[in-house]
Structure formats: C-alpha cells, structure tokens
Design an enzyme around this catalytic site. Structure first.
Site: not given
Ligand SMILES: [Fe+3]
Lengths: 221, 255
Positions: B120, B159, B169, B172, B174
C-alpha cells in the site's frame, strides 16, 4: 383447469405434489418476496486513509460560517489508549431540523452552505477527531414529539469488522434531552452520559470509548 | 408513479413521517463486529450488547454526494502520475442494488487497494515489496442510473500482516459505499475467486460461512477485453426497505 392438457398423460393435474400432503419443493424463489442477500461488511483495515481522505472531510460547513461549532473528542480502546487509525462520520439535521433528502417529510430542503455530513480521521492529533458544523435543530420523533438535537455517528477502524453506530447529544440541551425518547430508553444516567457532549470554548467535546467501564452506548440499526 | 428508485421524492403532505424502514440482514449472515481470530478486535470491538435504535428521520436520510466528488480519471487506477501501473490489468464492475432488487443510482463508491506486489502507498506499510510510482491505489466513481459502476485497475497482490504466524491477506479491494440512507452505509472488501489464502484468513472467515460467497467476485470472460484486460464482476447489495420495485407507491398510482 384441473386435468392435464394432453389426454395421453394419465392422472396428471396442475399440482406437482409427489403424493398427497407432500408440498411442492423449491428454493422459495417463486413464493417469497423478491429479496437479495446483503453484502457482508469488512474492516476498513489500517490503510483507510488512502481511499477515504477528503480535503474537506471535517467541513459540514465551510470555514467562517457564522455560528459554526467544532465537535471534538477522542477515540479510546479497551486499555484506554488512543486509537490513531479510526474514522468517524457524522450525519445530522440542519439548524431548522431539515434534511436535504427526498425522504424528508418537508421534501428535500437545502440549508445554505450546509452538507449535513462530516468525516474525520483520528490521525492528527493521534486519537482525536474534529468536525466543524452547525448545531442541529430538533427533529420529529414520529410519535408526535420532538427528538433532542443529535448527530448520528458511524465509527470505523482496524479491528472493527463492521462500523459501530452511536449518537452525539448536547450537554446544554437538558430539557430537550430529558424528553428524548432514544435517551430515555437507555438503562441509566451512566449510559446516557456516554452520548452527551460537553460544551467547550469552540463547540462540544465527547470521547468515544470502544470498551471499558465507560464504554459508549452503541446502537443496532 | 412506480417506486423504481429509492431517490424519488415522496409527496410531502400525505406521507409526512411515513418513513421507509430498512431491513436488517439476519444475524447469521452478517459479519460480527469482533472476531476472536482477528487480533485487533480484542481491545476495539465493543463488548456490550448494542441498543436498538428506531429508524427515524436521521437514520433514513443520508448525504447526497454528487459528481463533484469524482473526476473521470478517478475510475482508472492504472494511469497515475504520468505513467502505467505494473501488474495484471483488470476491470472490476457490477451493480449496486438494495436487497429489494432496486438499483441504487448516484451512490458514491470509493475503493482502495494494494499494488501488484501487495504494498500500500501508506506510511504504515513498510514490508519489503516495491512501491509502484504509477499506482496510488485510490479510485472513486458514482453509480449511474441503473446502479452500475466500473473501475479499471490492476489485480492487487497478497500481503503479510502479522496477525498470526505466516499470515497473508488474500488479494482484495476495499470498497466504501453510500446508499441514500444512513442505514445503508457499507464498508467492505471484494475478493477474487478461488484464492488459496481464504482458509487461513480470519478477516475473510469472520464472515458467516453462508454469506462468504457474497464477498467474492466472479471472473467474467465476456467482459474481458482482447489484448487489454481481464474482468471481474461484483454486485453489491445494500439494505433495502422491503418494497419491491413493482409495488405501488404511497400516492396510490398503479405501477
Ligand atoms: Fe487491505
């Protein structure tokens, strides 16, 4: 028509019962109201600031608006520590108790310069939120009375798999608060106190406690 | 007049304080606020039983957030800062509906995601995967009159996140959605079909088993674009008010 259209089909009729008393099977699609399952919620996670940051997020009204107040406070976890990665969103009536929305009984009505909606992260200062707004007017409670002035709040954070919902009431509205039907249905004064913001020099102050002795009253909607 | 969308104004006189009532999904198909396998919930998810809030004016109204919140470029996450993002280019599209099956038009949809390497663009994310100079991971659109939305983006990477040993995770995106009422507000995550990481992910598994499929997009070969991008469809369903699209409205006109 009771009998099957074709005479070659023996003993057939309109029902498709397997045998008497055994109801027709199916998913319910034909019999139940048209309904779709809602999408399940998920946490905003730690990186919500990427997608949910607005330069004008805290501005329910623009800077310099006459009569503007700041709603401020902290978000605290079960250890009493500040939560520096939460986001609160507010939604409220305008000072006349109106909403700019088609389902409002007076019809959509725009109060000049008023958005009704506010969004504040708790990043800077860490754990604190701030919303610049106008104090809401009173709104009918649907039972012939009036609700006390209030602001609806959604709180989002890493560690919350769904938003939690609460309300901000105002400490200088004792008379209105005393007759507010939502406040009255709370078990005791300690519960009510978790929703009532204290007047300050530039507005009002209310902390949200996610857990602990002073856990804020959260609502199921 | 037929009740085709939830945004049609109601006649002011007769329907004074006849408000819609938004249905709540059955508890066994809603994500709980806290979940033991997800460590961060332990000190954050409230422990007391929530108090029922009647749905009144403040709850059945909500912000009308217009086109001024988005630009055309916000729907394409692959072209940022003068260049093309790295990764598998995909379309993510679908409809925003309510549980009565009505489209939700003019809804603000905000998305954020990791880059192709699973990183991110955020000060808090410092695991050793590369940042992409041409990917910031932010998208915004407003649904059209039929409740449709579409993004062009890249498939996010998985990640690690330290929740438990070797925790990853699943890929995905958000999503954040405003319907037309405070009751309809939704923040969620969209997954990709067949992800091998589902089994070990407490955030995915916090969704009751009977509703998990609703969080997973479907691959749509018909919507892929030759020589350009793969396509995933995800319809999002917000709470409805129990009126079917073909029901007559309060004013007595017949559909
Ligand atoms: Fe996330």
């Amino acid at each position: 028509m009771d009998r099957h259209f074709s005479r070659q089909v023996l003993d057939a009729d309109e029902s498709n019962d397997r045998y008497e008393g055994m109801p027709r099977r199916g998913s319910g699609f034909l019999d139940e109201p048209l309904r779709r399952g809602t999408t399940p919620s998920a946490t905003v996670g730690p990186y919500l600031a990427i997608g949910l940051t607005w330069a004008d997020g805290p501005d329910v009204v623009p800077e310099g608006t006459e009569g503007a107040v700041w709603l401020r406070g902290r978000v605290l976890d079960g250890n009493g520590h500040l939560v520096p990665d939460a986001m609160i969103e507010t939604w409220q009536a305008d000072p006349d108790g109106g909403f700019d929305h088609p389902d409002a009984p007076q019809g959509a009505r725009r109060f000049p310069g008023f958005r009704g909606f506010g969004r504040s992260h708790t990043v800077q200062p860490p754990g604190e939120y701030g919303i610049r707004t106008l104090k809401p007017g009173r709104v009918p409670d649907g039972k012939g009375g009036l609700q006390a002035p209030h602001v609806d709040v959604s709180l989002f954070a890493r560690g919350l798999l769904d938003r939690v919902v609460t309300r901000i009431y105002f400490g200088d509205e004792a008379a209105a608060n005393a007759e507010d039907d939502v406040l009255q249905r709370l078990p005791d004064d300690a519960a009510r106190r978790t929703l009532i913001a204290r007047p300050t020099a530039d507005g009002y102050l209310l902390d949200f406690h996610l857990q602990g002795e002073d856990e804020t009253v959260f609502f199921a909607l | 007049m037929t009740g085709t969308t939830s945004r049609e104004p109601r006649p002011p006189s007769e329907s004074a304080l006849i408000l819609p009532h938004y249905l709540r999904e059955a508890e066994e198909r809603r994500t709980p606020v806290g979940y033991p396998g997800y460590r961060s919930t332990a000190l954050r998810a409230p422990l007391r039983t929530p108090v029922d809030l009647p749905q009144r004016l403040t709850e059945v109204t909500g912000p009308v957030l217009g086109q001024d919140r988005v630009t055309a470029a916000d729907a394409d996450l692959t072209l940022r800062r003068g260049g093309e993002a790295q990764g598998q280019r995909i379309f993510v599209f679908g409809r925003v509906l309510d549980s009565d099956g009505r489209p939700v038009p003019d809804a603000l949809v905000e998305v954020w995601q990791a880059n192709a390497a699973g990183r991110y663009r955020h000060v808090g994310d410092n695991w050793p995967a590369p940042l992409d100079p041409h990917f910031d991971g932010l998208g915004r659109v407003i649904t059209d009159g039929l409740g449709r939305y579409e993004f062009t983006t890249i498939k996010p990477g998985a990640y690690p996140w330290g929740n438990h040993h070797n925790a990853w995770r699943p890929a995905h995106i958000h999503f954040s959605l405003f319907g037309s009422a405070f009751t309809q507000r939704l923040v969620t995550q969209m997954y990709f079909p067949g992800d091998p990481l589902f089994e070990q992910d407490p955030i995915y598994n916090s969704i009751p088993a009977s509703a998990r499929h609703r969080a997973i997009s479907t691959f749509d070969l018909d919507r892929t674009q030759d020589n350009w991008a793969l396509a995933f469809r995800w319809d999002i369903v917000l709470r409805g008010s129990g009126q079917t699209p073909f029901e007559t409205d309060d004013d007595g006109d017949v559909a």
